[in-house]
Design a protein around this motif. Structure first.
Motif, PDB file in Angstrom:
ATOM      1  N   LYS A   4       0.830  -1.203   0.000  1.00  0.00           N
ATOM      2  CA  LYS A   4       0.000   0.000   0.000  1.00  0.00           C
ATOM      3  C   LYS A   4       0.868   1.259   0.000  1.00  0.00           C
ATOM      4  CE  LYS A   4      -4.068   1.968   2.174  1.00  0.00           C
ATOM      5  NZ  LYS A   4      -5.128   1.766   3.151  1.00  0.00           N
ATOM      6  N   GLU A   5       1.910   1.288   0.804  1.00  0.00           N
ATOM      7  CA  GLU A   5       2.824   2.430   0.832  1.00  0.00           C
ATOM      8  C   GLU A   5       3.504   2.607  -0.527  1.00  0.00           C
ATOM      9  OE1 GLU A   5       4.191   2.252   5.539  1.00  0.00           O
ATOM     10  OE2 GLU A   5       5.294   1.090   4.044  1.00  0.00           O
ATOM     11  N   TYR A   6       3.914   1.491  -1.102  1.00  0.00           N
ATOM     12  CA  TYR A   6       4.559   1.511  -2.419  1.00  0.00           C
ATOM     13  C   TYR A   6       3.612   2.091  -3.473  1.00  0.00           C
ATOM     14  CZ  TYR A   6       6.270  -0.341  -6.861  1.00  0.00           C
ATOM     15  OH  TYR A   6       6.677  -0.470  -8.167  1.00  0.00           O
ATOM     16  N   LEU A   7       2.383   1.613  -3.477  1.00  0.00           N
ATOM     17  CA  LEU A   7       1.413   2.054  -4.473  1.00  0.00           C
ATOM     18  C   LEU A   7       0.978   3.509  -4.260  1.00  0.00           C
ATOM     19  CD1 LEU A   7      -0.761  -1.192  -4.573  1.00  0.00           C
ATOM     20  CD2 LEU A   7       0.834  -0.420  -6.343  1.00  0.00           C
ATOM     21  N   GLU A  79       6.661   1.959 -13.192  1.00  0.00           N
ATOM     22  CA  GLU A  79       7.110   0.906 -12.279  1.00  0.00           C
ATOM     23  C   GLU A  79       5.922   0.277 -11.546  1.00  0.00           C
ATOM     24  OE1 GLU A  79       9.510   0.985  -8.125  1.00  0.00           O
ATOM     25  OE2 GLU A  79      10.425   2.139  -9.760  1.00  0.00           O
ATOM     26  N   ILE A  80       5.021   1.114 -11.042  1.00  0.00           N
ATOM     27  CA  ILE A  80       3.829   0.619 -10.342  1.00  0.00           C
ATOM     28  C   ILE A  80       2.952  -0.177 -11.297  1.00  0.00           C
ATOM     29  CG2 ILE A  80       1.656   1.350  -9.261  1.00  0.00           C
ATOM     30  CD1 ILE A  80       3.278   3.647  -7.950  1.00  0.00           C
ATOM     31  N   SER A  81       2.837   0.304 -12.523  1.00  0.00           N
ATOM     32  CA  SER A  81       2.030  -0.388 -13.529  1.00  0.00           C
ATOM     33  C   SER A  81       2.565  -1.793 -13.800  1.00  0.00           C
ATOM     34  CB  SER A  81       2.000   0.425 -14.819  1.00  0.00           C
ATOM     35  OG  SER A  81       1.223  -0.210 -15.794  1.00  0.00           O
ATOM     36  N   SER A  82       3.873  -1.924 -13.864  1.00  0.00           N
ATOM     37  CA  SER A  82       4.442  -3.265 -14.107  1.00  0.00           C
ATOM     38  C   SER A  82       4.198  -4.190 -12.913  1.00  0.00           C
ATOM     39  CB  SER A  82       5.924  -3.182 -14.446  1.00  0.00           C
ATOM     40  OG  SER A  82       6.675  -2.785 -13.334  1.00  0.00           O
ATOM     41  N   LYS A  85       0.568  -5.244 -13.210  1.00  0.00           N
ATOM     42  CA  LYS A  85       0.394  -6.216 -14.292  1.00  0.00           C
ATOM     43  C   LYS A  85       0.836  -7.615 -13.878  1.00  0.00           C
ATOM     44  CE  LYS A  85       0.563  -2.974 -18.094  1.00  0.00           C
ATOM     45  NZ  LYS A  85       1.346  -2.396 -19.174  1.00  0.00           N
ATOM     46  N   ALA A  86       1.669  -7.698 -12.844  1.00  0.00           N
ATOM     47  CA  ALA A  86       2.115  -9.007 -12.346  1.00  0.00           C
ATOM     48  C   ALA A  86       1.040  -9.694 -11.509  1.00  0.00           C
ATOM     49  CB  ALA A  86       3.394  -8.854 -11.537  1.00  0.00           C
ATOM     50  N   ILE A 134       4.593 -10.013  -4.512  1.00  0.00           N
ATOM     51  CA  ILE A 134       5.356  -9.611  -5.707  1.00  0.00           C
ATOM     52  C   ILE A 134       6.541  -8.727  -5.306  1.00  0.00           C
ATOM     53  CG2 ILE A 134       5.248  -8.201  -7.807  1.00  0.00           C
ATOM     54  CD1 ILE A 134       2.278  -9.180  -8.054  1.00  0.00           C
ATOM     55  N   LEU A 135       6.300  -7.778  -4.416  1.00  0.00           N
ATOM     56  CA  LEU A 135       7.361  -6.874  -3.993  1.00  0.00           C
ATOM     57  C   LEU A 135       8.458  -7.616  -3.207  1.00  0.00           C
ATOM     58  CD1 LEU A 135       5.261  -3.753  -2.969  1.00  0.00           C
ATOM     59  CD2 LEU A 135       6.723  -4.007  -4.983  1.00  0.00           C
ATOM     60  N   LYS A 136       8.062  -8.572  -2.374  1.00  0.00           N
ATOM     61  CA  LYS A 136       9.048  -9.356  -1.628  1.00  0.00           C
ATOM     62  C   LYS A 136       9.865 -10.216  -2.571  1.00  0.00           C
ATOM     63  CE  LYS A 136       6.678  -9.442   2.788  1.00  0.00           C
ATOM     64  NZ  LYS A 136       5.892 -10.220   3.738  1.00  0.00           N
ATOM     65  N   ARG A 137       9.208 -10.753  -3.590  1.00  0.00           N
ATOM     66  CA  ARG A 137       9.891 -11.605  -4.565  1.00  0.00           C
ATOM     67  C   ARG A 137      10.903 -10.787  -5.371  1.00  0.00           C
ATOM     68  NH1 ARG A 137       6.078 -13.007  -9.087  1.00  0.00           N
ATOM     69  NH2 ARG A 137       6.886 -11.022  -9.816  1.00  0.00           N
TER      70      ARG A 137
END
Length: 139
Positions: A4-7, A79-82, A85-86, A134-137
């Motif tokens: 959420k913070e990232y987005l 970057e957020i869009s990619s 999309k994942a 996804i972010l952790k990966r």
């Protein structure tokens, strides 16, 4: 950093850009409303700049900052869009795009997608859980 913070980074950057644009408008108003005072008193020859020149310099600096921030916002949205999309579900992708790339309110998203607020929040939590994975990966 949570998903959420990232987005939310894009929304806050967009808000900062809007704030700077308002500042430029205020400085433009100040610069265009500046008037000179006529007096027969001698002027200080060392005072080379005027209030208008100062305002114009600040406007130019702020506009350069705005341009840098816009470039950063475009890169961040890409970057957020990619990341979005994942997410495997097109439904969750749409929800995330509407909220974090288009900055739409929950009410508008609920109407557009035809969901109750409760169901929308439930989907949002699912989408955030997937994004956290996804972010952790990726890190």
């Amino acid at each position: 950093m949570t998903a959420k913070e990232y987005l939310m980074q894009a929304k806050f950057l967009d808000m900062r850009i809007s704030s700077k644009i308002q500042q430029v408008e205020a400085l433009n108003d100040l610069a265009t409303s500046a008037s000179s005072v006529l007096t027969d008193m001698p002027r200080n020859p060392n005072k080379a700049t005027s209030k208008m020149a100062d305002a114009v310099a600040k406007i130019v600096d702020l506009q350069a900052e705005i341009n840098r921030d816009i470039d950063e916002l475009v890169d961040l949205k890409k970057e957020i869009s990619s990341t979005i999309k994942a997410v495997p579900s097109p439904e969750l992708q749409t929800l995330l795009e509407k909220r974090y790339l288009c900055f739409q309110s929950w009410e508008i998203i609920a109407v557009d997608m035809g969901y109750s607020m409760h169901h929308l929040y439930k989907l949002h939590n699912q989408a955030l859980d997937i994004c956290n994975g996804i972010l952790k990966r990726d890190t």
